[in-house]
Design a protein around this motif. Sequence first.
Motif, PDB file in Angstrom:
ATOM      1  N   THR A  10       0.768  -1.164   0.178  1.00 29.80           N
ATOM      2  CA  THR A  10       0.011  -0.091   0.037  1.00 29.80           C
ATOM      3  C   THR A  10       1.000   1.294  -0.037  1.00 29.80           C
ATOM      4  N   LEU A  11       0.338   2.375  -0.330  1.00 31.47           N
ATOM      5  CA  LEU A  11       1.086   3.685  -0.357  1.00 31.47           C
ATOM      6  C   LEU A  11       1.167   4.320   1.131  1.00 31.47           C
TER       7      LEU A  11
ATOM      8  N   ASP B 246       2.876   9.395   0.288  1.00 32.89           N
ATOM      9  CA  ASP B 246       2.431   9.372  -1.040  1.00 32.89           C
ATOM     10  C   ASP B 246       1.365   9.397  -1.497  1.00 32.89           C
ATOM     11  N   TRP B 247       0.231   9.495  -0.860  1.00 36.28           N
ATOM     12  CA  TRP B 247      -1.153   9.627  -1.128  1.00 36.28           C
ATOM     13  C   TRP B 247      -1.325  11.142  -1.083  1.00 36.28           C
ATOM     14  N   ASN B 248      -0.713  11.891  -0.240  1.00 34.36           N
ATOM     15  CA  ASN B 248      -0.839  13.285  -0.138  1.00 34.36           C
ATOM     16  C   ASN B 248      -0.185  13.741  -1.470  1.00 34.36           C
TER      17      ASN B 248
ATOM     18  N   PHE C 208       0.363  12.076  -4.226  1.00 30.53           N
ATOM     19  CA  PHE C 208      -0.740  11.770  -5.429  1.00 30.53           C
ATOM     20  C   PHE C 208      -2.054  12.842  -5.546  1.00 30.53           C
ATOM     21  N   LEU C 209      -2.511  12.979  -4.554  1.00 28.60           N
ATOM     22  CA  LEU C 209      -3.933  13.986  -4.706  1.00 28.60           C
ATOM     23  C   LEU C 209      -3.493  15.266  -5.205  1.00 28.60           C
TER      24      LEU C 209
ATOM     25  N   VAL D 105       5.224   8.590  -7.020  1.00 30.63           N
ATOM     26  CA  VAL D 105       3.972   7.574  -6.493  1.00 30.63           C
ATOM     27  C   VAL D 105       3.840   6.499  -7.779  1.00 30.63           C
TER      28      VAL D 105
ATOM     29  N   LEU E   4      -6.568   1.520  -7.028  1.00 31.35           N
ATOM     30  CA  LEU E   4      -6.371   2.352  -5.833  1.00 31.35           C
ATOM     31  C   LEU E   4      -6.830   1.924  -4.201  1.00 31.35           C
TER      32      LEU E   4
ATOM     33  N   ARG F 123      -4.099  -0.433  -3.397  1.00 32.27           N
ATOM     34  CA  ARG F 123      -2.927   0.495  -2.855  1.00 32.27           C
ATOM     35  C   ARG F 123      -3.316   1.253  -1.347  1.00 32.27           C
TER      36      ARG F 123
ATOM     37  N   GLY G  69      -6.476   3.220  -0.925  1.00 31.29           N
ATOM     38  CA  GLY G  69      -7.165   4.364  -0.956  1.00 31.29           C
ATOM     39  C   GLY G  69      -8.688   3.885  -1.255  1.00 31.29           C
TER      40      GLY G  69
ATOM     41  N   LEU H 250     -11.247   9.369  -1.465  1.00 30.40           N
ATOM     42  CA  LEU H 250     -10.386  10.045  -2.478  1.00 30.40           C
ATOM     43  C   LEU H 250     -11.136  11.077  -3.294  1.00 30.40           C
TER      44      LEU H 250
END
Length: 428
Positions: free
Chosen positions: A95-96, A100-102, A104-105, A136, A180, A183, A185, A190
């Motif tokens: 998973t991220l 990483d999610w920040n 990506f977003l 990412v 997602l 990963r 999310g 999201l």
Amino acid sequence: MSGTGGAGRATGGSRVFPPFPQHSDPQAPFATSWWGNAWIDALEGTALDPGRLSRGRAYAREGHVDTITVAPGRIVAYVRGSRPRPYRAEIRMGTLTPEDWNNFLDAVATEPAHIAALLDKDMPHALVAAAERAGVQLLPGPGDLVPSCTCPDHGRPCKHAAALTYQTARLLDADPFVLLLLRGGDEQALLDELTHRNAHQAAREQSTKSTDTTTEPFPGTLARDALATDYRPPLPPPLAPPTHPGEPPLLPSLPGAPNPTSLEFLATDATSRAHAHLTTGTDPFPAADPWHDAVRLAASHPGLTGRRTFSRQFAELARAVGHTSADLSRAAAAWRQGGEEGLSLLESPWDPPAGPFDRARGALIAADLPRMTIHRNHLTNTPGSLQLRYGRDGRWYPYRSEPGRDDWWPEGEADGDPVGALSGMLGS
């Protein structure tokens, strides 16, 4: 992130997808999108045996993969092979991280076309490239997919895990949010966060262009003012019960925590009983003693059933009620054959009254089937390998044993006709 959306049914932090039907075209691809094919490439690029991949594709096309559950970091499904008991196949992927999610977003929110693409169930190259520029990696690379299975084959992957991976490509093909979720999310979370960031981005642009600094970019009504009323509308009528019991969530394996597979098993049983109570108004097993309840559990759960091959959970269940694994396996087979009546026939012979039982031997002889000897409600052939047990429900229950061993196991389906019951066992 919590809650999900899309075509799969949401259960907690996971999504549950019904089995795919048998594929009519053996040459049709499992994925038509570029990201679905990238998923397949990640599997095939590190597989050690092309033969297992070929058998996995055949299993997938023939509909051997049952309900698929997708959760952060893993995909799980029971896959039916050549044996009666299905195997539990699993695919894991990393998973991220929150960072990483920040990233990506931020990368997606700055480009409205990326948000529109995701809403349209599309994952264009430009979106994946933007994520990669932010550090990412969304799509798996060689070695990122880690398969496992409860079957005795230690191939990486075995044919069951390969079949699950090919079927997952179909899910990704239809909805990139499945990737997602894998990963880490959740779709709705999201989208909410992307909407929030996109609004802030628009507000910053608007405030930069505006010459009137006293005007708020988004005037509106406070929620406390909008809801400040004594009127409360009546509650809506309750929803109709679902047609089938729900699936339990996938639980993580944590040090010191209970075994997740055992908890999933108990949750599955509790859900089934709750669904039966909701739809019928009564508990289907209100007064079962621990032994009968353990037999019912062992007979109804695909991960526990077996004959002379027992999982750890199966052995623990048998010990908990003071029996051996072989005792529980034999009783579970009797339960699958006839429920409470099937178990009663296994454990308690009885003396049937005159009538259909007495006429059974003549019917077998007339059908040119083996001659049988009588003992109470049992008809047994001379070598001692085939047996019919007459139930109080008027049905005949077939049993089989190794000749001379007196080790009887339920085998085949009960039948109201002794000729049909014995013929079915001979045919198998």
